[in-house]
Design an enzyme around this catalytic site. Structure first.
Site, mmCIF file in Angstrom:
data_model
loop_
_atom_site.group_PDB
_atom_site.id
_atom_site.type_symbol
_atom_site.label_atom_id
_atom_site.label_comp_id
_atom_site.label_asym_id
_atom_site.label_seq_id
_atom_site.Cartn_x
_atom_site.Cartn_y
_atom_site.Cartn_z
ATOM 1 N N LYS A 141 0.835 -1.209 0.000
ATOM 2 C CA LYS A 141 0.000 0.000 0.000
ATOM 3 C C LYS A 141 0.864 1.251 0.000
ATOM 4 O O LYS A 141 0.662 2.156 -0.812
ATOM 5 C CB LYS A 141 -0.896 0.012 1.260
ATOM 6 C CG LYS A 141 -1.531 1.360 1.526
ATOM 7 C CD LYS A 141 -2.458 1.327 2.717
ATOM 8 C CE LYS A 141 -1.795 1.532 4.064
ATOM 9 N NZ LYS A 141 -1.513 2.939 4.425
ATOM 10 N N ASN A 142 1.827 1.309 0.914
ATOM 11 C CA ASN A 142 2.578 2.545 1.093
ATOM 12 C C ASN A 142 3.626 2.785 0.005
ATOM 13 O O ASN A 142 4.259 3.837 -0.022
ATOM 14 C CB ASN A 142 3.209 2.595 2.487
ATOM 15 C CG ASN A 142 2.138 2.768 3.556
ATOM 16 O OD1 ASN A 142 0.981 3.084 3.239
ATOM 17 N ND2 ASN A 142 2.507 2.555 4.814
ATOM 18 N N CYS A 169 -5.902 12.579 12.990
ATOM 19 C CA CYS A 169 -6.482 11.285 12.640
ATOM 20 C C CYS A 169 -6.377 10.413 13.881
ATOM 21 O O CYS A 169 -5.850 10.847 14.900
ATOM 22 C CB CYS A 169 -5.753 10.642 11.472
ATOM 23 S SG CYS A 169 -4.105 10.102 11.878
ATOM 24 N N ARG A 194 -0.216 14.529 13.307
ATOM 25 C CA ARG A 194 0.406 14.333 12.001
ATOM 26 C C ARG A 194 0.432 15.573 11.100
ATOM 27 O O ARG A 194 -0.207 15.613 10.046
ATOM 28 C CB ARG A 194 -0.260 13.168 11.270
ATOM 29 C CG ARG A 194 -0.143 11.875 12.041
ATOM 30 C CD ARG A 194 -0.868 10.735 11.390
ATOM 31 N NE ARG A 194 -0.119 10.167 10.281
ATOM 32 C CZ ARG A 194 -0.591 9.201 9.505
ATOM 33 N NH1 ARG A 194 -1.790 8.731 9.712
ATOM 34 N NH2 ARG A 194 0.137 8.707 8.546
ATOM 35 N N ASP A 243 4.105 0.527 12.074
ATOM 36 C CA ASP A 243 2.965 -0.141 11.443
ATOM 37 C C ASP A 243 2.829 -1.606 11.878
ATOM 38 O O ASP A 243 1.859 -2.268 11.508
ATOM 39 C CB ASP A 243 3.074 -0.057 9.911
ATOM 40 C CG ASP A 243 2.839 1.348 9.402
ATOM 41 O OD1 ASP A 243 2.310 2.176 10.164
ATOM 42 O OD2 ASP A 243 3.191 1.629 8.239
ATOM 43 N N ARG A 273 -8.825 -0.683 4.229
ATOM 44 C CA ARG A 273 -7.998 0.377 3.659
ATOM 45 C C ARG A 273 -6.624 -0.160 3.280
ATOM 46 O O ARG A 273 -6.005 0.348 2.343
ATOM 47 C CB ARG A 273 -7.796 1.501 4.690
ATOM 48 C CG ARG A 273 -9.050 2.298 4.960
ATOM 49 C CD ARG A 273 -8.730 3.469 5.840
ATOM 50 N NE ARG A 273 -7.622 4.240 5.279
ATOM 51 C CZ ARG A 273 -7.034 5.246 5.889
ATOM 52 N NH1 ARG A 273 -7.445 5.629 7.075
ATOM 53 N NH2 ARG A 273 -6.045 5.896 5.320
HETATM 54 N N1 EPU Z 1 5.629 14.636 11.052
HETATM 55 C C1 EPU Z 1 5.696 15.980 11.352
HETATM 56 N N2 EPU Z 1 5.758 16.866 10.323
HETATM 57 C C2 EPU Z 1 5.749 16.482 9.021
HETATM 58 C C3 EPU Z 1 5.689 15.116 8.711
HETATM 59 C C4 EPU Z 1 5.634 14.207 9.766
HETATM 60 O O1 EPU Z 1 5.699 16.367 12.513
HETATM 61 O O2 EPU Z 1 5.804 17.355 8.133
HETATM 62 C C5 EPU Z 1 5.593 13.658 12.140
HETATM 63 C C6 EPU Z 1 4.307 12.836 12.141
HETATM 64 O O3 EPU Z 1 3.277 13.512 12.827
HETATM 65 C C7 EPU Z 1 4.762 11.573 12.813
HETATM 66 C C8 EPU Z 1 6.200 11.407 12.332
HETATM 67 O O4 EPU Z 1 6.603 12.695 11.904
HETATM 68 O O5 EPU Z 1 4.751 11.749 14.203
HETATM 69 C C9 EPU Z 1 6.406 10.433 11.167
HETATM 70 O O6 EPU Z 1 5.452 10.679 10.184
HETATM 71 P P1 EPU Z 1 5.655 10.328 8.642
HETATM 72 O O7 EPU Z 1 5.539 11.587 7.876
HETATM 73 O O8 EPU Z 1 6.847 9.487 8.438
HETATM 74 O O9 EPU Z 1 4.344 9.459 8.367
HETATM 75 P P2 EPU Z 1 3.556 9.443 7.025
HETATM 76 O O10 EPU Z 1 4.487 9.665 5.915
HETATM 77 O O11 EPU Z 1 2.355 10.303 7.140
HETATM 78 C C10 EPU Z 1 3.887 6.912 6.474
HETATM 79 C C11 EPU Z 1 2.983 5.740 6.258
HETATM 80 C C12 EPU Z 1 2.355 5.331 7.580
HETATM 81 C C13 EPU Z 1 3.484 4.979 8.543
HETATM 82 C C14 EPU Z 1 4.432 6.174 8.681
HETATM 83 C C15 EPU Z 1 5.638 5.882 9.550
HETATM 84 C C16 EPU Z 1 2.278 6.094 3.987
HETATM 85 C C17 EPU Z 1 1.188 6.410 3.018
HETATM 86 N N3 EPU Z 1 1.971 6.099 5.285
HETATM 87 O O12 EPU Z 1 3.049 7.941 6.991
HETATM 88 O O13 EPU Z 1 1.550 4.189 7.330
HETATM 89 O O14 EPU Z 1 2.960 4.639 9.795
HETATM 90 O O15 EPU Z 1 4.916 6.565 7.392
HETATM 91 O O16 EPU Z 1 6.356 4.817 9.047
HETATM 92 O O17 EPU Z 1 3.383 5.788 3.578
HETATM 93 C C18 EPU Z 1 -0.153 2.644 7.777
HETATM 94 O O18 EPU Z 1 0.152 2.084 6.705
HETATM 95 O O19 EPU Z 1 -0.939 2.120 8.613
HETATM 96 C C19 EPU Z 1 0.415 3.949 8.072
HETATM 97 C C20 EPU Z 1 -0.101 4.766 8.983
#
Ligand code: EPU
Length: 417
Positions: free
Chosen positions: A23-24, A117, A122, A305, A397
């Site tokens: 998915k990711n 969420c 996030r 995850d 999802r």
């Molecule tokens: N964060 C910030 N500012 C930003 C971006 C992130 O503070 O601009 C914080 C987030 O709030 C969080 C941490 O940094 O506390 C890490 O967030 P990240 O941006 O890495 O998460 P994401 O990119 O939104 C992806 C996956 C998630 C997975 C996370 C961590 C996708 C589509 N989603 O989310 O997947 O948990 O990386 O590995 O790639 C899932 O599949 O169930 C899922 C939630």
């Protein structure tokens, strides 16, 4: 009433099951279709609600896509709209992945701010800071992030924390920027490397994806290509934990074992025997698992995850374990539900203290987010009696026919619509 899963626990899972595409990895790869007017041919695209949401969003932006089982052909000849509306972004935060490609190809993007969420606040400040470094003007208007730019300029970017979609968004934008962009403190997740492989096949010049320093030499145009999405390491990990908790014997095929290194190391610490081949992993568990502490961290650390699923396993392990969540501030929604099933778990801030009990008791439980749902299914498979997991739409999802895959391994599980 939304669909539920009914699970009669206690059957050791046995057999072979294939992991689907990730998915990711699929979500950013689909968003990358916005970077070119030529078609992308994608294979191993999982049939998931999040993928459908991304396709619906891309459709509004001007994409034409056709789907034949796990193959997707997608083309954005012209960008028709630069707007990702709240109704889509609020159902799927990964919608924010269209921001970088739209900005780079079209010069503007208007994406609803995701907001909170189930697993935390996030924010996307790191994405926005990076775009601003590349010359974009960013403002917030009526709940939308509005980004505008002429041709983006290469920049040195160092993110304050490791962000997966942030790294992907910036990498996509930088692929079409003028000059060279360096992203320091980049996410090293395999999904980032998969996206870079796709972009390079489209004509981008990216080096270092999969490490903490990614260098992107911008090009003026990207073209079409074919690409196969990498296997879903979280789905595979979930199936392995399901095998372990039921003391079963399961081989998961179509995986990249290197992507699951931290999960396998933890299973080993828990005394769960496994064998690893070139593209398969076999768990053969005959005993109760042992407790082991877990701390989540960015790749190659233990993935957030998989935190809920491993906690389900530790809930019936021999001994006490501490599970510390360092990525998201509110990712313990499964704890209260596991407790309903007889688990002995207390939380203190970002740590859960898990005292292993002999067995779970089947009970009605409610899913709150994707991975929490998976944990409840895993617990239900091992429970005495019947577990009913409500709100299965969370599971849909991110898991392709999870109940069908588990049933094929012998689980007594059925969907009640
Ligand atoms: N964060 C910030 N500012 C930003 C971006 C992130 O503070 O601009 C914080 C987030 O709030 C969080 C941490 O940094 O506390 C890490 O967030 P990240 O941006 O890495 O998460 P994401 O990119 O939104 C992806 C996956 C998630 C997975 C996370 C961590 C996708 C589509 N989603 O989310 O997947 O948990 O990386 O590995 O790639 C899932 O599949 O169930 C899922 C939630």
């Amino acid at each position: 009433m939304p669909a539920r899963l009914e699970i009669e626990g206690g059957v050791p899972l046995r057999g072979t099951v294939a992991a689907s595409g990730a998915k990711n990895a699929a979500l950013p790869v689909l968003a990358a279709a916005l970077l070119t007017s030529e078609p992308l041919g994608l294979a191993n695209v999982p049939a998931l609600n999040d993928v459908r949401t991304m396709l619906a969003l891309l459709d509004r932006l001007g994409a034409r896509a056709t789907r034949d089982e796990s193959r997707v052909q997608i083309q954005v000849e012209h960008v028709k709209s630069d707007r990702a509306p709240y109704e889509l972004v609020s159902t799927m935060r990964a919608s924010v992945l269209v921001l970088g490609p739209l900005l780079a190809r079209h010069g503007s993007a208007r994406v609803a701010l995701p907001g909170g969420c189930a697993i935390g606040v996030r924010p996307i400040d790191q994405h926005l800071k990076g775009f601003a470094r590349m010359g974009a003007e960013i403002s917030i208007e009526n709940g939308d992030v509005v980004a505008r730019a002429g041709r983006l300029k290469g920049a040195k970017i160092s993110t304050d924390l490791v962000t997966v979609t942030g790294t992907e968004n910036l990498m996509m934008a930088a692929a079409l920027a003028e000059g060279t962009t360096v992203i320091e403190n980049a996410a090293r997740e395999p999904e980032v490397a998969d996206l870079a492989d796709l972009l390079n096949a489209m004509g981008a010049r990216i080096r270092g994806a999969g490490t903490a320093r990614i260098e992107i030499e911008g090009v003026t145009e990207l073209g079409g290509t074919n690409h196969r999405i990498i296997p879903d390491r979280v789905e595979a990990g979930t199936l392995l934990v399901a095998a372990a908790i039921t003391q079963g014997d399961v081989t998961v095929t179509d995986v990249v074992p290197d992507h699951l290194w931290a999960v396998l190391a933890k299973l080993e610490e828990c005394g769960v025997p496994h064998e690893v081949g070139a593209s398969w992993i076999r768990v053969r568990a005959a005993e109760r698992p042992r407790a082991a502490d877990v701390i989540t961290s960015p790749f190659p650390g233990f993935p957030t995850d998989m935190q809920a699923q491993i906690m389900a396993l530790l809930g019936v392990a021999d001994g006490h374990a501490r599970v510390t969540e360092t990525i998201f501030e509110n990712r313990f929604m499964h704890v209260a539900e596991l407790v309903r099933m007889g688990a002995c778990i207390e939380t203190e801030g970002s740590t859960a203290i898990v005292r292993g009990v002999d067995a779970y008791q089947g009970s009605p439980v409610m899913a709150s987010d994707l991975r929490a749902s998976a944990a409840l299914v895993v617990a239900g498979l091992a429970a005495r009696g019947t577990t009913e997991v409500a709100r299965v739409y969370h599971l849909d999802r991110g898991y392709e026919r999870l109940e069908t895959k588990l049933a094929a391994l012998g689980a007594r599980i059925r969907r009640i619509e």
